[in-house]
Design an enzyme around this catalytic site. Structure first.
Site, PDB file in Angstrom:
ATOM      1  N   ARG A   1       0.794  -1.225   0.000  1.00 20.90           N
ATOM      2  CA  ARG A   1       0.000   0.000   0.000  1.00 20.90           C
ATOM      3  C   ARG A   1       0.830   1.281   0.000  1.00 20.90           C
ATOM      4  O   ARG A   1       0.316   2.360   0.237  1.00 20.90           O
ATOM      5  CB  ARG A   1      -0.986  -0.017   1.163  1.00 20.90           C
ATOM      6  CG  ARG A   1      -0.354  -0.197   2.510  1.00 20.90           C
ATOM      7  CD  ARG A   1      -1.414  -0.116   3.604  1.00 20.90           C
ATOM      8  NE  ARG A   1      -0.842   0.485   4.785  1.00 20.90           N
ATOM      9  CZ  ARG A   1       0.060  -0.116   5.564  1.00 20.90           C
ATOM     10  NH1 ARG A   1       0.500  -1.330   5.275  1.00 20.90           N
ATOM     11  NH2 ARG A   1       0.552   0.508   6.610  1.00 20.90           N
TER      12      ARG A   1
ATOM     13  N   ARG B   1      -5.009   4.777  -2.993  1.00 21.69           N
ATOM     14  CA  ARG B   1      -5.611   4.008  -1.894  1.00 21.69           C
ATOM     15  C   ARG B   1      -7.124   4.057  -1.952  1.00 21.69           C
ATOM     16  O   ARG B   1      -7.803   3.092  -1.605  1.00 21.69           O
ATOM     17  CB  ARG B   1      -5.120   4.541  -0.551  1.00 21.69           C
ATOM     18  CG  ARG B   1      -3.666   4.199  -0.305  1.00 21.69           C
ATOM     19  CD  ARG B   1      -3.304   4.434   1.125  1.00 21.69           C
ATOM     20  NE  ARG B   1      -1.902   4.137   1.361  1.00 21.69           N
ATOM     21  CZ  ARG B   1      -1.295   4.279   2.524  1.00 21.69           C
ATOM     22  NH1 ARG B   1      -1.987   4.712   3.568  1.00 21.69           N
ATOM     23  NH2 ARG B   1      -0.016   3.997   2.650  1.00 21.69           N
TER      24      ARG B   1
ATOM     25  N   GLU C   1      -5.121   3.502   6.171  1.00 21.45           N
ATOM     26  CA  GLU C   1      -5.396   4.940   6.221  1.00 21.45           C
ATOM     27  C   GLU C   1      -5.611   5.469   4.806  1.00 21.45           C
ATOM     28  O   GLU C   1      -4.862   5.143   3.897  1.00 21.45           O
ATOM     29  CB  GLU C   1      -4.189   5.649   6.851  1.00 21.45           C
ATOM     30  CG  GLU C   1      -4.331   7.155   6.903  1.00 21.45           C
ATOM     31  CD  GLU C   1      -2.976   7.840   7.079  1.00 21.45           C
ATOM     32  OE1 GLU C   1      -2.259   7.506   8.037  1.00 21.45           O
ATOM     33  OE2 GLU C   1      -2.650   8.707   6.256  1.00 21.45           O
TER      34      GLU C   1
ATOM     35  N   SER D   1      -5.354  12.115   5.704  1.00 18.35           N
ATOM     36  CA  SER D   1      -5.064  12.863   6.925  1.00 18.35           C
ATOM     37  C   SER D   1      -5.463  14.305   6.697  1.00 18.35           C
ATOM     38  O   SER D   1      -5.383  14.804   5.573  1.00 18.35           O
ATOM     39  CB  SER D   1      -3.571  12.894   7.243  1.00 18.35           C
ATOM     40  OG  SER D   1      -3.067  11.625   7.404  1.00 18.35           O
TER      41      SER D   1
HETATM   42  P1  AMO Z   1      -0.360  12.216   4.607  1.00 20.11           P
HETATM   43  O1  AMO Z   1       1.128  12.167   4.664  1.00 20.11           O
HETATM   44  O2  AMO Z   1      -1.111  11.393   5.607  1.00 20.11           O
HETATM   45  O3  AMO Z   1      -0.889  13.695   4.802  1.00 20.11           O
HETATM   46  O4  AMO Z   1      -0.844  11.807   3.164  1.00 20.11           O
HETATM   47  C1  AMO Z   1      -2.201  11.867   2.818  1.00 20.11           C
HETATM   48  C2  AMO Z   1      -2.647  10.604   2.133  1.00 20.11           C
HETATM   49  O5  AMO Z   1      -1.866  10.379   0.963  1.00 20.11           O
HETATM   50  C3  AMO Z   1      -1.703   8.995   0.758  1.00 20.11           C
HETATM   51  N1  AMO Z   1      -0.285   8.642   0.779  1.00 20.11           N
HETATM   52  C4  AMO Z   1       0.259   7.603   0.112  1.00 20.11           C
HETATM   53  N2  AMO Z   1      -0.265   6.693  -0.709  1.00 20.11           N
HETATM   54  C5  AMO Z   1       0.544   5.756  -1.218  1.00 20.11           C
HETATM   55  N3  AMO Z   1       1.863   5.677  -0.962  1.00 20.11           N
HETATM   56  C6  AMO Z   1       2.456   6.571  -0.134  1.00 20.11           C
HETATM   57  N4  AMO Z   1       3.759   6.482   0.114  1.00 20.11           N
HETATM   58  C7  AMO Z   1       1.642   7.599   0.439  1.00 20.11           C
HETATM   59  N5  AMO Z   1       1.877   8.633   1.279  1.00 20.11           N
HETATM   60  C8  AMO Z   1       0.704   9.240   1.468  1.00 20.11           C
HETATM   61  C9  AMO Z   1      -2.414   8.281   1.879  1.00 20.11           C
HETATM   62  C10 AMO Z   1      -2.446   9.340   2.956  1.00 20.11           C
HETATM   63  O6  AMO Z   1      -3.481   9.144   3.877  1.00 20.11           O
HETATM   64  N6  AMO Z   1      -0.249  17.198   4.136  1.00 20.11           N
HETATM   65  C11 AMO Z   1      -1.019  16.098   4.664  1.00 20.11           C
HETATM   66  C12 AMO Z   1      -2.466  16.198   4.272  1.00 20.11           C
HETATM   67  C13 AMO Z   1      -3.194  17.366   4.907  1.00 20.11           C
HETATM   68  O7  AMO Z   1      -3.126  17.502   6.139  1.00 20.11           O
HETATM   69  O8  AMO Z   1      -3.849  18.137   4.165  1.00 20.11           O
HETATM   70  C14 AMO Z   1      -0.414  14.786   4.172  1.00 20.11           C
HETATM   71  O9  AMO Z   1       0.358  14.742   3.227  1.00 20.11           O
HETATM   72  O10 AMO Z   1      -3.715   7.931   1.442  1.00 20.11           O
END
Ligand code: AMO
Length: 439
Positions: free
Chosen positions: A223, A413, A362, A365
């Site tokens: 994921r 996701r 998740e 966020s």
């Molecule tokens: P966060 O880091 O939780 O929040 O990222 C938000 C959502 O982005 C997706 N995501 C990813 N999906 C796949 N691979 C990854 N490596 C990955 N990283 C993140 C997820 C995650 O929940 N700036 C805040 C958002 C905000 O507060 O507006 C942020 O980046 O679904």
């Protein structure tokens, strides 16, 4: 014309004597001696081309018989109803034009008889996309993003874009990709976070962005991607609860729209969607810890972050209780949320940050943000970061920054959990991960 109709558009009863041209890939050649069937496939479906030996020019028949599977052709002819053929018609050809011959053997099977490994499929994505099931995923992804744009536009959000080459981290310094920007060090952006907040100071009020985010995360999971697509919003004069409402309603709308506009693709994938019920359940961080401690071998302390197995335990618990897969976790300890999350005024150890969860992982966020520059500097420092590096951002807070809130949701996701695919790479055309930099 190389093509007058898509396969699914041809209606023999409407066409009469009119000639049609279909174009696409040779799906199958079935030569039964007296009769030869060539099935042509395009994005919408299949057309059967029928050549009866006694009635067909031998030269044309010979060309049809020699067609190599997956070659690209255009066929012109007349149409007859045929109940046994795909889409209920057959094309009697006047002309078959070979536009590009496929080599054989193919890098992978396209008939679905042999299920190829994901890695093989990704190495030859162009062939993989010729399978109905793969196309269906991206057709649905399109519908998801269209629904996002419609929903947010309707709610008064305008679409913006932010730079992907940046000078600072936003989501923690360890997961950055450094790049060389002329003679300076720069990074690929982890999130539009700082920029969407600056736009609030500019009075843009409600913005959204759909764009790439880069995370140099080392782990190789089902994921995580190193390049993902994030759907972000930011809204002024709002708190976290206001934007949570936007989020849950958007997710429900997306499901509705996919059911309404992509039911055929869902059918191809064998997925039956249920629209999530709003409002999503709100679980507090305290309750989440209790659920984990009561239902698993783990013993979490207040202030711990929730790992994968904890998330699963909470997801199962909520699902059992509500029958729903989506829920929020709210009231997180300020210390484990990013520096920009607003602490509660009356209890600053808790923050106005939230996560939106699917039963399995998740999805999003978000938070109400700190809009007071002094508090923001304090939080940046307390996370071990240097406010000087954030000057371009902090500046926007000193000349009239409204209270604001927002979130980011990962598009992959979202699609993955909607379709129940096992691996996030299934829903990305050309995924970027630890090992994969091409195609
Ligand atoms: P966060 O880091 O939780 O929040 O990222 C938000 C959502 O982005 C997706 N995501 C990813 N999906 C796949 N691979 C990854 N490596 C990955 N990283 C993140 C997820 C995650 O929940 N700036 C805040 C958002 C905000 O507060 O507006 C942020 O980046 O679904």
């Amino acid at each position: 014309d190389l093509r007058t109709h898509y396969a699914s558009e041809i209606k023999p009863e409407e066409l009469g004597d009119e000639k049609v041209s279909v174009a696409g890939w040779v799906h199958e050649v079935r030569d039964l001696g007296g009769i030869c069937f060539v099935v042509i496939r395009d994005r919408t479906g299949r057309s059967q081309v029928t050549l009866v030996k006694k009635k067909t020019d031998p030269e044309l028949l010979d060309r049809a018989r020699k067609l190599v599977r997956e070659s690209v052709v255009s066929v012109t002819g007349s149409v007859k109803p045929e109940g046994k053929a795909p889409n209920g018609y057959e094309v009697i050809p006047d002309e078959i034009t070979l536009l590009n011959e496929a080599e054989s053997p193919l890098p992978m099977d396209t008939t679905g008889k042999v299920e190829a490994e994901l890695d093989t499929r990704l190495d030859s994505r162009f062939i993989d996309l010729r399978r109905e099931k793969t196309t269906a995923i991206f057709r649905i992804r399109h519908e998801v993003l269209r629904a996002v744009r419609d929903f947010l536009t309707d709610k008064g959000f305008i679409e913006t874009s932010s730079p992907k080459v940046v000078a600072t981290a936003t989501e923690g310094g360890t997961s950055l990709f450094p790049i060389t920007y002329f003679d300076r060090e720069a990074f690929l952006n982890q999130s539009p976070q700082l920029f969407k907040q600056i736009l609030m100071s500019g009075g843009m009020d409600r913005v959204f962005e759909i764009g790439p985010i880069f995370r140099a995360e080392e782990h190789d999971t089902r994921r995580h991607l190193n390049e993902a697509t994030s759907i972000d919003i930011e809204a002024s004069f709002c708190d976290h609860f206001d934007v949570m409402e936007v989020l849950e309603n958007m997710v429900a709308y997306i499901y509705e729209q996919v059911i309404e506009n992509a039911s055929d693709s869902l059918e191809v994938l064998g997925v039956e969607l249920k629209v999530p019920k709003v409002p999503f359940k709100r679980v507090t961080y305290d309750e989440a810890i209790e659920i984990v401690n009561a239902n698993t071998d783990e013993m979490l302390n207040w202030g711990d972050d929730l790992g994968t197995s904890s998330e699963h335990a909470i997801g199962e618990y909520v699902f059992k209780e509500t029958g729903e897969s989506h829920y929020f976790i709210i009231d997180w300890p300020t210390e484990i949320k990013p520096f920009y999350a607003m602490p509660y005024e009356d209890n600053p150890v808790l923050s106005k940050g939230f996560d939106m969860m699917h039963r399995t992982m998740e999805l999003s966020s978000g938070a109400q943000r700190i809009h007071i520059p002094e508090l923001l500097i304090e939080r940046i420092e307390s996370q071990g970061l240097d406010p000087e590096g954030f000057e371009f951002y902090l500046k926007a807070f000193r000349y009239g920054m409204p209270p604001h809130a927002g979130w980011g949701i990962g598009c992959e996701r979202l699609v993955m959990t909607m379709l129940g695919t096992e691996n996030i790479r299934d829903v990305v055309l050309f995924p970027r991960d630890r090992r994969r930099l091409s195609p």
